[in-house]
Design a protein around this motif. Structure first.
Motif, PDB file in Angstrom:
ATOM      1  N   UNK A 236       0.833  -1.201   0.000  1.00 50.58           N
ATOM      2  CA  UNK A 236       0.000   0.000   0.000  1.00 50.58           C
ATOM      3  C   UNK A 236       0.866   1.249   0.000  1.00 50.58           C
ATOM      4  N   UNK A 237       1.924   1.262   0.806  1.00 43.75           N
ATOM      5  CA  UNK A 237       2.820   2.415   0.850  1.00 43.75           C
ATOM      6  C   UNK A 237       3.462   2.646  -0.507  1.00 43.75           C
ATOM      7  N   UNK A 238       3.809   1.560  -1.195  1.00 41.77           N
ATOM      8  CA  UNK A 238       4.425   1.706  -2.520  1.00 41.77           C
ATOM      9  C   UNK A 238       3.484   2.402  -3.495  1.00 41.77           C
ATOM     10  N   UNK A 239       2.197   2.102  -3.427  1.00 38.75           N
ATOM     11  CA  UNK A 239       1.252   2.708  -4.360  1.00 38.75           C
ATOM     12  C   UNK A 239       0.987   4.175  -4.037  1.00 38.75           C
ATOM     13  N   UNK A 240       1.287   4.607  -2.814  1.00 39.37           N
ATOM     14  CA  UNK A 240       1.034   5.988  -2.412  1.00 39.37           C
ATOM     15  C   UNK A 240       2.239   6.894  -2.630  1.00 39.37           C
ATOM     16  N   UNK A 241       3.335   6.364  -3.140  1.00 43.96           N
ATOM     17  CA  UNK A 241       4.572   7.131  -3.272  1.00 43.96           C
ATOM     18  C   UNK A 241       4.918   7.351  -4.737  1.00 43.96           C
ATOM     19  N   UNK A 242       5.184   8.608  -5.103  1.00 39.28           N
ATOM     20  CA  UNK A 242       5.597   8.886  -6.484  1.00 39.28           C
ATOM     21  C   UNK A 242       6.948   8.259  -6.799  1.00 39.28           C
ATOM     22  N   UNK A 243       7.842   8.333  -5.831  1.00 36.35           N
ATOM     23  CA  UNK A 243       9.156   7.708  -6.000  1.00 36.35           C
ATOM     24  C   UNK A 243       9.100   6.344  -5.337  1.00 36.35           C
ATOM     25  N   UNK A 244       9.335   5.256  -6.085  1.00 40.21           N
ATOM     26  CA  UNK A 244       9.236   3.909  -5.500  1.00 40.21           C
ATOM     27  C   UNK A 244      10.146   3.751  -4.281  1.00 40.21           C
ATOM     28  N   UNK A 245       9.605   3.136  -3.242  1.00 45.92           N
ATOM     29  CA  UNK A 245      10.288   3.045  -1.949  1.00 45.92           C
ATOM     30  C   UNK A 245      11.010   1.724  -1.771  1.00 45.92           C
ATOM     31  N   UNK A 246      12.281   1.797  -1.393  1.00 48.64           N
ATOM     32  CA  UNK A 246      13.021   0.602  -0.983  1.00 48.64           C
ATOM     33  C   UNK A 246      12.607   0.232   0.441  1.00 48.64           C
ATOM     34  N   UNK A 247      12.578  -1.076   0.713  1.00 49.43           N
ATOM     35  CA  UNK A 247      12.144  -1.506   2.046  1.00 49.43           C
ATOM     36  C   UNK A 247      12.705  -2.876   2.375  1.00 49.43           C
TER      37      UNK A 247
END
Length: 408
Positions: A236-247
């Motif tokens: 869900x966090x990935x879909x809310x971020x313009x810049x793809x998030x590493x995790x």
């Protein structure tokens, strides 16, 4: 209330059936994935369990006062659950955070823990491997419900002492609607005063998303000036971020399987597992937010930051140079000197990388991916894949499947 069964039960199998309560807030990705791991264990064994969870998947420990089942698997990161289960007669297996001090584990209860030290070390070494010279952690104000965050802070401080690296810790404010604007401004102020470049570990993906939003508002280039990595790999966090998030990917599936195995053993008369079982992270989802590359030209840094935000909207090189207020020939010259290619190439590489990520997830059709990544048509995306990777999008996806099968 609902009962979710993963086995056929005693009528068809001849096995003794057990009534098991799962006390998790399955609206959170961490808890939900642990529950999925429990289900995976049951699907691979002959255990006949009738599973109870609250109807809306939110745990309400006060409802367990009259529980007369055979066993419980519970999230002990919630202090209310730990308190409610004190003195309960049926076997209990706890799942939760790891602790540096062994005295913090509940006495006499088998415990399966996410290894906080390994989670933070995994993130730290990833950022260090990107060549970053200094580091920070964005945490959360301490409360009894987030002792896991405090453990991650301690692990971060120990890594700084171990490596001699520069470091900074910021806890910010709790996430509340009425104070959100002020909290984001505090975060921006902290980010602006940090020496750059810097790698920031967020204690979870929600806090990582806050950093991304603050960097976008303050026009701080990510990951050139600030490289970010979270913990949880929350889709869900990935879909809310313009810049793809590493995790960092927690070993939640293994935690669920292990907890179910321990309870299964207790139900069959086995002895309790005395020492806590620590489960290491299963890897890192690497995306643009942490893919730091040392750059010296500020125009290239700002251009890449802008492209990461808007490439999927189909921007052209002309829009990038208009944003920067610089001639395209000049910016292309800067790009060639720093990276060996042009602004147009950077836009195309960003679109291609986003498409590869979505194909890897396998949730969307190729035509939908083409739209979401800013390609003018599916045919054009095919042409780019052929030119850059030597295969079609479907062939790329098939190659990934074959690699997974081979690795297993």
């Amino acid at each position: 209330m609902s009962s979710l069964g993963f086995s056929s039960g005693p009528a068809s199998s001849g096995l003794q059936s057990h009534r098991i309560a799962l006390l998790f807030n399955a609206n959170k990705v961490y808890d939900r994935e642990i529950v999925a791991g429990i289900g995976a264990y049951l699907g691979s064994t002959r255990a006949a369990w009738e599973l109870f969870m609250e109807e809306d998947f939110r745990c309400r420990p006060e409802n367990m006062a009259g529980w007369q089942g055979d066993g419980i698997i519970a999230d002990f990161d919630d202090p209310d659950i730990a308190t409610a289960l004190t003195g309960i007669q049926c076997p209990v297996v706890a799942v939760g955070s790891s602790y540096a001090d062994p005295a913090h584990y509940p006495a006499g209860i088998p415990y399966v823990a996410t290894d906080n030290r390994q989670l933070v070390r995994c993130a730290f070494e990833h950022l260090m491997g990107a060549g970053l010279p200094r580091f920070a952690m964005y945490s959360t104000p301490p409360t009894p419900r987030n002792r896991w965050a405090q453990e991650r802070e301690q692990a971060f401080n120990e890594l700084l002492a171990e490596t001699g690296a520069e470091g900074s810790l910021f806890r910010g404010s709790t996430t509340e609607a009425q104070s959100w604007q002020g909290a984001q401004q505090q975060l921006i102020d902290w980010l602006q005063q940090l020496p750059k470049p810097i790698g920031i570990i967020a204690v979870n993906d929600a806090r990582a998303r806050h950093i991304l939003q603050a960097c976008l508002s303050a026009e701080i280039p990510v990951p050139e000036a600030v490289a970010i990595i979270g913990i949880d790999n929350d889709p869900l966090t990935r879909t809310l971020s313009r810049i793809p998030l590493s995790s960092v990917i927690q070993g939640t599936d293994q935690m669920g399987r292990t907890a179910a195995h321990l309870l299964h053993r207790l139900l069959r008369g086995g002895r309790e597992h005395a020492a806590p079982v620590l489960v290491a992270p299963s890897g890192i989802h690497v995306a643009a937010s942490s893919q730091h590359r040392p750059l010296s030209n500020p125009y290239v840094m700002r251009a890449r930051h802008y492209i990461r935000q808007y490439a999927a909207q189909g921007i052209k090189a002309e829009q990038v140079v208009d944003h920067l207020g610089i001639a395209r020939s000049t910016l292309d010259a800067y790009f060639r000197k720093e990276l060996g290619y042009t602004v147009h190439d950077e836009i195309m590489h960003t679109k291609l990388g986003r498409a590869q990520d979505l194909l890897r997830d396998g949730q969307l059709s190729c035509s939908r991916i083409a739209v979401q990544c800013g390609f003018t048509s599916l045919q054009y995306m095919h042409a780019v894949f052929r030119r850059e990777l030597g295969c079609t999008p479907r062939e790329y996806q098939q190659n990934l499947r074959e690699e997974r099968v081979a690795s297993n």
